[in-house]
Structures are given as C-alpha cells and as structure tokens.
Design a protein around this motif. Structure first.
Motif, short mmCIF file in Angstrom:
data_model
loop_
_atom_site.label_atom_id
_atom_site.label_comp_id
_atom_site.label_asym_id
_atom_site.label_seq_id
_atom_site.Cartn_x
_atom_site.Cartn_y
_atom_site.Cartn_z
N VAL A 230 1.25 -1.56 -0.46
CA VAL A 230 -0.37 0.00 0.54
C VAL A 230 1.08 1.51 0.04
N THR A 231 2.09 1.13 0.64
CA THR A 231 3.04 2.96 1.45
C THR A 231 3.31 2.53 -0.55
N THR A 232 4.12 1.39 -1.19
CA THR A 232 4.83 1.70 -2.53
C THR A 232 3.16 2.32 -3.43
N VAL A 233 2.02 2.01 -3.56
CA VAL A 233 1.65 2.51 -4.66
C VAL A 233 1.17 3.46 -4.29
N VAL A 234 0.75 3.98 -3.42
CA VAL A 234 0.95 5.52 -2.54
C VAL A 234 2.15 6.02 -2.88
N ALA A 235 3.19 5.88 -2.73
CA ALA A 235 4.48 6.62 -2.80
C ALA A 235 4.55 7.06 -4.85
N PHE B 275 9.59 6.71 -4.54
CA PHE B 275 8.55 4.69 -5.01
C PHE B 275 9.64 4.18 -6.19
N ALA B 276 10.69 4.63 -6.70
CA ALA B 276 11.77 3.01 -7.27
C ALA B 276 12.11 2.64 -5.99
N VAL B 277 12.45 3.16 -5.28
CA VAL B 277 13.16 2.49 -3.68
C VAL B 277 12.32 1.94 -3.16
N LEU B 278 11.18 2.42 -3.13
CA LEU B 278 10.24 1.64 -2.24
C LEU B 278 10.36 0.34 -3.32
N SER B 279 9.26 0.49 -4.37
CA SER B 279 9.57 -1.03 -5.06
C SER B 279 10.03 -2.13 -4.78
N MET B 280 11.73 -1.38 -4.82
CA MET B 280 12.65 -2.38 -4.74
C MET B 280 12.74 -3.57 -3.25
N ALA B 281 11.61 -3.17 -2.57
CA ALA B 281 11.59 -4.05 -1.75
C ALA B 281 10.29 -4.96 -1.91
N LEU B 282 9.73 -4.96 -2.14
CA LEU B 282 8.46 -5.37 -2.78
C LEU B 282 8.83 -7.27 -2.94
N PRO B 283 9.67 -7.51 -4.66
CA PRO B 283 9.80 -8.87 -4.49
C PRO B 283 10.44 -9.47 -2.90
#
Length: 195
Positions: A30-35, A44-52
C-alpha cells in the motif's frame, strides 16, 4: 518449485506472527502504491525494490518469524532511504546493510536450495559459506545499483569508495551471521514438503 510457491502465497495465515508478517507485507504494498502518486519517482522506485523480497519471503515458505523479520527489515531499509535516515543517523547505514543483507542472503539460500542449485550436504559449514557468498554478491549488486543511480539519475545518492567498502563489509558480516543461524535452525516451515 513454482506450484509450491503459489500454494505458499495462497495459504492463509495461521499464527499471530504470520498475520503480522502479512500486515507488514500489505503495508509495504500500500505504501509503495501511494508513493507512486505523492512522492518523487526515485522514492517510489526505492520502495518498489523492497516488494520482491517481501513477497518472496512468503512464497518460499519461510518460518513465520523469519518471514516477519525479512519483511520488516527490507521495508525499513527502503523507508530509511525515503525519509533520509541514512544521513540523519550516523551508523544506521551499516546496521541496515548488515541486517538487510543477512535476511536477503537467507532468502537466496532457500531459493538456491529449492532450485537445486545447491545440494543439502548435511554439513553445518554449507549454509555459512553459501550465505556469505550470496550476501557478498548481493552487496556488490546493490553498490552497483547505487553507483548507477548516482551516475545517471541523481547526484543526491551518497556514493564514495569508503561508503561502498563499508557497506559491503557490513553486508558480508550480516550474511555470515545468517549462515551461522541457518546452520543451526531451519529457515522454512516444517510443512513445506506437504505442498
């Protein structure tokens, strides 16, 4: 391997720790989508790297405590970048590199084992060596990503020779610690084989 990963992903949480891990995972998503809509694209790119990593932790059937630790550590690592804790707190960078690389080395070790890349030997040294090598490799890749970001995206990324080497030493130490723990305790749930 893929059917087991899908089954792990679909499996409902059964314990408080599994619920907490899923809550952290959902918070990260949710945080990454909001970001994407409210923060600069680099954040956003930094947060999205945590998702995998937070998704893989569940998909490979990590024990609930290891799953929770992985999700929390990886998301704190990404979030610390977004809110600039690495510059604000001296030494935080090294602590996070050690912890994050340790949990990612554990994930890598499970993936390598499940994929048949490494064979279980029953020796206690195998996880120590594999985790340390995986952690050092992951540290090197991360430092290359940082350099690329600094060179081609923004000079706001802090990159120096001493920082790079220090980060890799901390990451290697964290991976070594993960290997020592993995040589003594199972990283995955006991019921994985039933999937």
């Amino acid at each position: 391997m893929l059917p087991a990963m899908i089954a792990n992903l679909k499996r409902p949480p059964r314990t408080v720790t599994e619920w907490l891990a899923d809550a952290v995972r959902a918070g990260a998503i949710v945080t990454t989508v909001v970001a994407l809509f409210i923060l600069p694209f680099t954040d956003f790119a930094v947060l999205s790297m945590a998702l995998p990593a937070v998704m893989l932790a569940r998909m490979i059937g990590l024990r609930s405590g290891v799953d929770l630790l992985t999700c929390a550590t990886v998301f704190v690592a990404a979030g610390s970048n977004v809110i600039d804790l690495y510059r604000a707190w001296t030494g935080w960078d090294l602590v996070v590199h050690a912890l994050c690389t340790g949990v990612l080395a554990a994930v890598a070790m499970v993936l390598l084992d499940d994929g048949g890349v490494i064979a279980p030997t029953g020796r206690r040294r195998t996880p120590i060596v594999v985790a340390t090598i995986a952690g050092l490799a992951l540290s090197a890749v991360w430092e290359m990503v940082e350099w690329f970001g600094y060179r081609f995206i923004t000079d706001a990324i802090f990159v120096t020779y001493d920082d790079t080497i220090g980060d890799m030493i901390a990451g290697g130490a964290g991976a070594l610690a993960a290997g020592v723990l993995a040589s003594r305790f199972a990283l995955t749930r006991r019921d994985r084989s039933a999937l």
